[in-house]
Design a protein around this motif. Structure first.
Motif, short mmCIF file in Angstrom:
data_model
loop_
_atom_site.label_atom_id
_atom_site.label_comp_id
_atom_site.label_asym_id
_atom_site.label_seq_id
_atom_site.Cartn_x
_atom_site.Cartn_y
_atom_site.Cartn_z
N GLU A 10 0.84 -1.13 0.18
CA GLU A 10 -0.14 0.01 -0.18
C GLU A 10 0.88 1.26 -0.02
O GLU A 10 1.89 1.18 0.81
CB GLU A 10 -0.85 0.12 1.31
CG GLU A 10 -1.89 -1.05 1.47
CD GLU A 10 -2.87 -1.21 0.15
OE1 GLU A 10 -3.12 -0.11 -0.46
OE2 GLU A 10 -3.25 -2.39 -0.24
N ASP A 11 0.36 2.38 -0.68
CA ASP A 11 1.19 3.60 -0.88
C ASP A 11 2.57 3.31 -1.23
O ASP A 11 3.61 3.90 -0.90
CB ASP A 11 1.14 4.18 0.51
CG ASP A 11 -0.19 4.70 0.71
OD1 ASP A 11 -0.86 4.98 0.03
OD2 ASP A 11 -0.60 4.51 2.00
N ASN A 36 3.08 7.64 -7.11
CA ASN A 36 2.28 7.46 -5.88
C ASN A 36 1.29 6.47 -5.96
O ASN A 36 -0.02 6.52 -5.89
CB ASN A 36 1.51 8.89 -5.59
CG ASN A 36 2.42 10.00 -5.22
OD1 ASN A 36 3.24 9.79 -4.33
ND2 ASN A 36 2.36 11.16 -5.65
N ALA A 37 1.77 5.35 -6.26
CA ALA A 37 0.85 4.03 -6.51
C ALA A 37 0.16 3.74 -5.24
O ALA A 37 0.82 3.98 -4.12
CB ALA A 37 1.69 2.90 -6.85
N SER A 38 -1.03 3.51 -5.32
CA SER A 38 -1.85 3.14 -3.97
C SER A 38 -1.73 1.71 -3.68
O SER A 38 -1.69 1.24 -2.46
CB SER A 38 -3.45 3.59 -4.26
OG SER A 38 -4.00 2.64 -5.49
N SER A 39 -1.42 0.67 -4.74
CA SER A 39 -1.32 -0.64 -4.39
C SER A 39 -0.46 -1.18 -5.44
O SER A 39 -0.53 -0.93 -6.43
CB SER A 39 -2.73 -1.34 -4.04
OG SER A 39 -3.38 -1.32 -5.37
N SER A 55 -1.45 -3.98 -10.18
CA SER A 55 -1.26 -2.61 -9.69
C SER A 55 -2.22 -1.79 -10.07
O SER A 55 -3.01 -1.91 -11.05
CB SER A 55 0.29 -2.21 -10.56
OG SER A 55 -0.12 -1.85 -11.67
N SER A 56 -2.18 -0.56 -9.53
CA SER A 56 -3.12 0.73 -10.05
C SER A 56 -2.22 1.70 -10.48
O SER A 56 -2.66 2.86 -10.51
CB SER A 56 -3.67 1.13 -8.39
OG SER A 56 -2.90 1.69 -7.50
#
Length: 395
Positions: A275-276, A292-295, A326-327
């Motif tokens: 996360e983050d 700034n990937a959230s997951s 991934s997001s």
């Protein structure tokens, strides 16, 4: 009378020495080879190029260390280990220049109650689950690791400020736990770690399961915590003992082995959730920034086998499918397929020669991910092949 007194005196001295037995052992391992690797990026070019090079530690990372023990009586022993990692080809220190970057701990061991140690140590993924995986030291080693060593089965990462407990062996069953302190006033959970695991090894069947969690691992928010980071003047992480830079990492897995005469077959599943996530640090080139990937998630499904053709000659192979998601903006979910094969011949109890090969193919991932065999520089494309001939010796 004098002879009797002398005999009694010597008997007392040896009895005292036997009660307070202590030992200090110097040990080490050196592993070097020559490798062919396809599709590696060259400076100033986006195309892939073949490379022939000397490689270090394609099975086991180079190291030397000192371990010691002192019998305190009553089944209690004081123990310590100081272990250095280095690169044979140029003599450089490993683990970002740490003197004892592989392990450094001291503790007490009881035959009845187990062992408690304090220092820089391995987590439960390494202690319990890794021996069943292809990346384990007794099987294929470094190049057999899953992409980025995302589950730490190849022990890329150590935990600082760690208190670890390991149980005695109860007829093949063991368990243990670890806690790595943040060492930060007012920020108890900022860059902390905790882990626990268990294993059963009795007869032909082995089983293991483990869990690891990091909070703010590999980030610049607390540099004295459970994971190391190297930060530049712009507060950017340029290197880290932690595989990822993320607000939270949760890794868990389980595996089993079954021995069938000269053969051992195994299966391992692991999952890592981030996360983050802001970076991937475990690459042989520079860290991969993720914005700034959230997951991020990596699910690894591995089958492996080891066959002893003769007492001196063994063949080890594995296949891993890594299902990623991934997001990340503009990235499709990456999926890695990797095949590994190792032929090893022992020249003596200490020295062996080997030939091994890897093939990895990636589908999806957009512009964020490429093929990336663990321990080698990333590919410029979605595929990578490596072939290595090497020599390994222990002392």
């Amino acid at each position: 009378m004098k002879k009797a007194f002398l005999i009694a005196l010597l008997t007392g001295v040896f009895a005292t020495a036997a009660h307070a037995q202590s030992s200090v052992t110097l040990y080490g391992l050196i592993d070097a080879g020559l490798s062919y690797v396809s599709n590696q990026s060259a400076a100033g070019s986006t195309a892939g190029h073949s490379k022939f090079a000397m490689t270090d530690a394609s099975i086991n990372p180079d190291r030397f260390g000192v371990r010691g023990s002192e019998d305190l009586g009553g089944g209690l022993t004081a123990i310590f280990t100081l272990e250095n990692g280095f690169t044979l080809s140029n003599g450089a220190l490993g683990q970002h220049g740490l003197m004892f970057g592989r392990q450094a701990f001291v503790g007490l061991s009881s035959t009845q109650f187990g062992t408690v140690t304090l220092g820089r140590q391995y987590d439960a993924m390494v202690d319990y689950l890794a021996p069943l995986a292809g990346a384990g030291a007794a099987k294929g080693g470094v190049f057999f690791g899953h992409p980025y060593d995302n589950d730490n089965l190849q022990n890329t990462m150590r935990i600082n400020n760690a208190v670890k407990y390991a149980s005695p062996n109860y007829d093949g069953w063991r368990f243990g736990s670890l806690y790595g302190f943040s060492n930060a006033a007012g920020s108890f959970s900022n860059n902390r770690a905790y882990s626990f695991g268990t294993s059963y090894d009795n007869g032909p069947f082995r089983f293991a399961a483990a869990y690891l969690q990091l909070n703010n691992g590999g980030t610049a928010t607390n540099l004295t915590g459970a994971t190391d980071s190297i930060v530049n003047a712009a507060d950017q992480v340029t290197g880290s003992d932690s595989t990822f830079s993320a607000g939270q990492q949760r890794t868990f897995g389980a595996g089993l082995d079954y021995v069938l005469g000269p053969a051992t077959v195994g299966f391992v599943f692991t999952e890592t959730k981030l996360e983050d996530a802001i970076g991937i640090n475990n690459t042989s080139s520079s860290p991969i920034p993720l914005g700034n990937a959230s997951s991020l998630r990596f699910d690894n499904y591995e089958v492996n086998a080891l066959y002893s053709v003769t007492p001196a000659f063994t063949v080890t192979g594995s296949y891993t499918f890594t299902d990623g998601s991934s997001s990340l903006s503009g990235a499709s979910d990456p999926k890695w397929n990797q095949f590994n094969l190792l032929l090893d011949y022992a020249l003596s109890r200490r020295t062996d020669v080997y030939v091994e090969g890897q093939f990895q193919h990636l589908s999806g991932g957009g512009t964020w991910f490429t093929a990336d065999i663990n321990g080698l520089s990333p590919s410029a494309t979605s595929s990578q092949v490596a072939v290595t001939a090497g020599l390994r010796t222990r002392f």
